[in-house]
Design an enzyme around this catalytic site. Structure first.
Site, PDB file in Angstrom:
ATOM      1  N   SER A   1      27.776 -14.844 -23.057  1.00 17.81           N
ATOM      2  CA  SER A   1      27.058 -15.691 -21.351  1.00 17.81           C
ATOM      3  C   SER A   1      26.189 -15.974 -20.931  1.00 17.81           C
ATOM      4  CB  SER A   1      27.179 -13.298 -21.490  1.00 17.81           C
ATOM      5  OG  SER A   1      25.708 -13.997 -22.337  1.00 17.81           O
TER       6      SER A   1
ATOM      7  N   HIS B   1      21.358 -16.637 -19.155  1.00 14.14           N
ATOM      8  CA  HIS B   1      22.181 -16.436 -18.840  1.00 14.14           C
ATOM      9  C   HIS B   1      21.178 -17.674 -17.835  1.00 14.14           C
ATOM     10  CE1 HIS B   1      23.265 -11.598 -19.425  1.00 14.14           C
ATOM     11  NE2 HIS B   1      23.519 -12.581 -20.551  1.00 14.14           N
TER      12      HIS B   1
END
Length: 273
Positions: A204, A256
């Site tokens: 991610s 992230h």
């Protein structure tokens, strides 16, 4: 393959396919659901010619030369107006390049090993460098991005990797995608380790780097053909913010954020001129 256009009239689309076949340019039609059919150009060297012809065709699809081409091709066409559903592999390859597929395959193989009794040994081998001496095990700086811990985790990441990474690779080449993967894996991994330690994994952080990169290219260099639709960009940014405010899910929020910033920086650098 290069996607040219999506139409809802397969017979009209077939006229253009037949016309380009008469010019020795092969185009395939694939169903996309809900009555939509996509036209795919098989050989990229004919892209400019085909797109020019497509513009003229859309302006006047009933022109006699298109009808004549269909009559000429009707005897040689093996399955008139019969469209086979594409295989899963052909669909994957149509949207992704070799590096995209390599990373996807590596994630799937590693996840399968984790599910069949090798979870802890795999994690111990691939996690971000956390102990003295591991910083020299170069693969660890990247391999943490290949670890996933649930079906939802790997499905979410691979879907966005295929969608966004595939776009970058098909437009800018495997080298550019590999560069973004390497830089963002190191940066997001280091950021997450600095804040919470090495107990994390997943693609991610890299996915958010792809978001940041395409965001910058769409804004600063639209001629590159890469852009991020505002609803998708909004969803990804809201999801990023939710990760910081909700207390229930274990999300690598720092990875992230750092991934997004690394993608933005690479995008700014690539569009500095």
């Amino acid at each position: 393959m290069i996607k040219l256009i999506t139409l809802n009239q397969p017979r009209v689309a077939q006229a253009f396919i037949d016309y380009m076949a008469s010019r020795q340019v092969e185009i395939k039609m694939m169903p996309e659901g809900q009555g939509q059919f996509a036209l795919w150009l098989l050989d990229a060297q004919h892209q400019i010619e085909t797109e020019a012809e497509l513009t003229m065709f859309l302006a006047n699809p009933s022109e006699s030369k298109y009808q004549a081409a269909s009559w000429d091709m009707v005897e040689t066409r093996q399955n008139q107006f019969h469209y086979n559903s594409p295989s899963m592999m052909s669909m994957l390859k149509a949207k992704a390049g070799p590096f995209s597929l390599l990373i996807m395959a590596a994630c799937i193989v590693i996840f399968a090993m984790q599910q069949f009794g090798a979870g802890q040994p795999v994690f111990n081998t691939l996690h971000f460098p956390a102990f003295t001496g591991q910083e020299w095990q170069i693969w660890r700086w990247f391999s943490h991005a290949l670890l996933h811990f649930s079906i939802m985790h790997i499905a979410f990441n691979l879907l966005w990797w295929w969608q966004l990474g595939g776009d970058i690779e098909l437009r800018l080449g495997s080298g550019k995608l590999a560069q973004i993967f390497a830089v963002s894996a190191v940066a997001s991994g280091f950021g997450q380790y600095w804040v919470e330690g090495a107990n994390f994994g997943g693609l991610s952080g890299v996915v958010y780097a792809l978001v940041g990169y395409i965001w910058m290219l769409g804004y600063r260099a639209p001629s590159k053909g890469l852009s991020m639709p505002k609803p998708i960009l909004g969803f990804m940014l809201v999801w990023l913010l939710l990760g910081f405010v909700q207390p229930f899910m274990a999300i690598a929020n720092t990875a992230h954020l750092v991934g997004l910033l690394s993608g933005v920086v690479i995008g700014l650098w690539d569009t500095r001129k």
